[in-house]
Design an enzyme around this catalytic site. Structure first.
Site, PDB file in Angstrom:
ATOM      1  N   HIS A  14       0.924  -1.321  -0.060  1.00 56.55           N
ATOM      2  CA  HIS A  14      -0.152   0.060  -0.078  1.00 56.55           C
ATOM      3  C   HIS A  14       0.775   1.290   0.036  1.00 56.55           C
ATOM      4  CE1 HIS A  14      -3.641  -2.337   1.299  1.00 56.55           C
ATOM      5  NE2 HIS A  14      -2.713  -3.184   1.993  1.00 56.55           N
TER       6      HIS A  14
ATOM      7  N   TYR B  44      -1.987  -1.370   9.044  1.00 62.57           N
ATOM      8  CA  TYR B  44      -1.073  -1.919   8.349  1.00 62.57           C
ATOM      9  C   TYR B  44      -0.089  -2.768   9.467  1.00 62.57           C
ATOM     10  CZ  TYR B  44      -2.289   1.280   4.908  1.00 62.57           C
ATOM     11  OH  TYR B  44      -3.272   2.117   4.120  1.00 62.57           O
TER      12      TYR B  44
ATOM     13  N   HIS C 261      -2.341  -3.270  -3.336  1.00 62.83           N
ATOM     14  CA  HIS C 261      -3.911  -2.980  -3.156  1.00 62.83           C
ATOM     15  C   HIS C 261      -4.829  -2.905  -4.219  1.00 62.83           C
ATOM     16  CE1 HIS C 261      -6.800  -0.392  -0.562  1.00 62.83           C
ATOM     17  NE2 HIS C 261      -7.283  -1.788  -0.603  1.00 62.83           N
TER      18      HIS C 261
ATOM     19  N   LYS D 137      -8.462   1.224  -7.111  1.00 65.95           N
ATOM     20  CA  LYS D 137      -7.793   2.449  -6.205  1.00 65.95           C
ATOM     21  C   LYS D 137      -6.389   2.355  -7.222  1.00 65.95           C
ATOM     22  CE  LYS D 137      -9.482   1.757  -1.759  1.00 65.95           C
ATOM     23  NZ  LYS D 137      -9.306   2.533  -0.524  1.00 65.95           N
TER      24      LYS D 137
ATOM     25  N   CYS E 128      -3.836   2.734  -5.426  1.00 63.95           N
ATOM     26  CA  CYS E 128      -2.480   2.370  -4.270  1.00 63.95           C
ATOM     27  C   CYS E 128      -2.115   0.882  -4.815  1.00 63.95           C
ATOM     28  CB  CYS E 128      -3.363   2.144  -3.002  1.00 63.95           C
ATOM     29  SG  CYS E 128      -2.753   1.417  -1.539  1.00 63.95           S
TER      30      CYS E 128
END
Length: 136
Positions: free
Chosen positions: A10, A39, A116, A122, A124
């Protein structure tokens, strides 16, 4: 111990060049109702690796994949104006991420490394982690 099948990379989705910490992310995640930072590891600009949530506890970083994954986040991921995704990793972050992922793969050899963005609509982590780390 949890069975780890995925290592998910991420970004913090924060502006390029603005330092944030595990404590900052922990506060953001708690404000969203998490018990603690989602995380397991966070990589700062200088390449230092900081512990987030203990690996023994399922993360809160990728819906539907938390039970069997480890979440690794680097600080950055957006342009300085915070309007667009951008791979903002410093050379130190790139090296630290690579070394951390190699270490995690040694511990969990059957785990796959993904970004991710492979699981959610996304950008990410603002680069293609699956492609970059395919040889680990």
């Amino acid at each position: 111990m949890r069975k780890i099948t995925e290592i998910i990379v991420h970004c913090s989705a924060t502006p390029e060049g603005r330092p944030f910490t595990v404590s900052d992310i922990d506060q953001w995640h708690r404000s969203r109702g998490f018990a603690q930072i989602g995380y397991h590891y966070v990589v700062y600009f200088d390449g230092t690796i900081h512990q987030g949530r203990p690996v023994e506890i399922a993360g809160a970083h990728c819906k539907g994949h938390n039970a069997n994954s480890i979440g690794v986040c680097y600080i950055g991921g957006c342009t300085a104006d915070n309007k667009r995704p951008k791979d903002t990793r410093t050379p130190e972050q790139k090296l630290a991420l690579l070394e951390l992922l190699k270490h995690l793969k040694q511990q969990y050899p059957s785990a796959i490394i993904r970004g991710h963005r492979d699981y959610a609509p996304k950008a990410c982590p603002s680069f293609d982690a699956s492609k970059e780390y395919v040889d680990i």
